[in-house]
Design an enzyme around this catalytic site. Structure first.
Site, mmCIF file in Angstrom:
data_model
loop_
_atom_site.group_PDB
_atom_site.id
_atom_site.type_symbol
_atom_site.label_atom_id
_atom_site.label_comp_id
_atom_site.label_asym_id
_atom_site.label_seq_id
_atom_site.Cartn_x
_atom_site.Cartn_y
_atom_site.Cartn_z
ATOM 1 N N SER A 163 -20.615 10.119 12.336
ATOM 2 C CA SER A 163 -21.276 8.886 12.737
ATOM 3 C C SER A 163 -20.995 7.765 11.732
ATOM 4 O O SER A 163 -19.846 7.389 11.523
ATOM 5 C CB SER A 163 -22.778 9.159 12.888
ATOM 6 O OG SER A 163 -23.433 8.093 13.516
ATOM 7 N N HIS A 203 -18.738 8.536 17.702
ATOM 8 C CA HIS A 203 -19.459 8.375 18.972
ATOM 9 C C HIS A 203 -19.976 6.948 19.078
ATOM 10 O O HIS A 203 -20.035 6.223 18.069
ATOM 11 C CB HIS A 203 -20.619 9.379 19.071
ATOM 12 C CG HIS A 203 -21.650 9.229 17.987
ATOM 13 N ND1 HIS A 203 -22.554 8.191 17.947
ATOM 14 C CD2 HIS A 203 -21.909 9.984 16.886
ATOM 15 C CE1 HIS A 203 -23.322 8.308 16.901
ATOM 16 N NE2 HIS A 203 -22.947 9.388 16.225
#
Length: 245
Positions: free
Chosen positions: A130, A153
């Protein structure tokens, strides 16, 4: 008589050196325990390298649960400023094993690392997920161990989310800031990064892509597969180049 005095003086000097080394070791151990940071200065290259660890969750404006391992940006930012200002520090080594965390805090740390004038090297161990992705690529040169993974993501929202056009635009802008930073500080294009972010075939009940060490290098996110010895060797070389300028 003079020889005996000289022997006594040598013994006192040895004892003093031992006490000084012991105090230094205790101070380093306490620093590691308190902040996960330490200065490495016993190398053959005679370089003073600051070691910074980014582990667990990157904490933002709100504190994480007491049981969580966290990296507090209000501790890291002043330390990075001190590293830039300290003429005795030659370079920075960043070790990462993070699940991600607060976007604003993560980007703030990443921007600080990227703007340092001193050589920097990062090493991803375990995970750089992330917001850990921009943190990993913020260094001048990046490594990842073969068993580590990186997850890219789309930006997520925690808590209440107002489903209006403006909210989606703000999330898009935030995502563009992340993808823009990553593409600027690595060898992956913003378009390819967005493709990996929106992949629906890899993660269960989620959108995105998980890359292992070699895949991260092939995609251009990370410069090289390697461990701590390779990372330190590269940092010594960057420091030497910087001193020759």
């Amino acid at each position: 008589m003079c020889e005996k005095k000289q022997e006594n003086q040598e013994e006192q000097n040895l004892l003093s050196d031992k006490m000084e080394n012991l105090k230094k070791e205790e101070s380093q151990n306490q620093q590691i325990e308190d902040t996960g940071q330490v200065t490495l200065d016993n190398n053959e290259a005679r370089c003073h390298i600051h070691l910074l660890t980014i582990i667990g969750e990157v904490e933002g404006h709100e504190s994480a649960a007491n049981q969580s391992k966290t990296t507090k940006y209000e501790h890291v930012l002043p330390k990075l400023a001190m590293i830039e200002d300290d003429e005795n520090i030659d370079g920075l080594l960043v070790l990462l094993n993070t699940v991600g965390g607060d976007v604003e805090a993560g980007l703030a740390i990443a921007e600080m690392i990227a703007s340092l004038s001193k050589p920097t090297v990062s090493l991803v161990l375990g995970g750089g997920h992330s917001i850990g992705v921009p943190l990993a690529v913020s260094a001048d040169y990046t490594f990842i161990v073969p068993s580590a993974t990186m997850v890219v993501h789309p930006v997520r929202s925690n808590g209440m989310f107002i489903g209006v056009v403006q909210s989606y635009r703000n999330m898009e802008k935030t995502q563009d800031r992340i993808t823009g930073f990553v593409s600027e500080h690595s060898h992956i294009t913003q378009k390819r990064l967005e493709e990996l972010m929106l992949d629906t075939s890899q993660l269960v009940k989620d959108v995105g892509t998980m890359l292992d060490g070699e895949e991260a290098v092939r995609e251009g996110l990370i410069d090289e597969v390697g461990g701590i010895s390779q990372a330190l060797k590269k940092l010594y070389a960057l420091i030497e180049e910087n001193m020759e300028k």
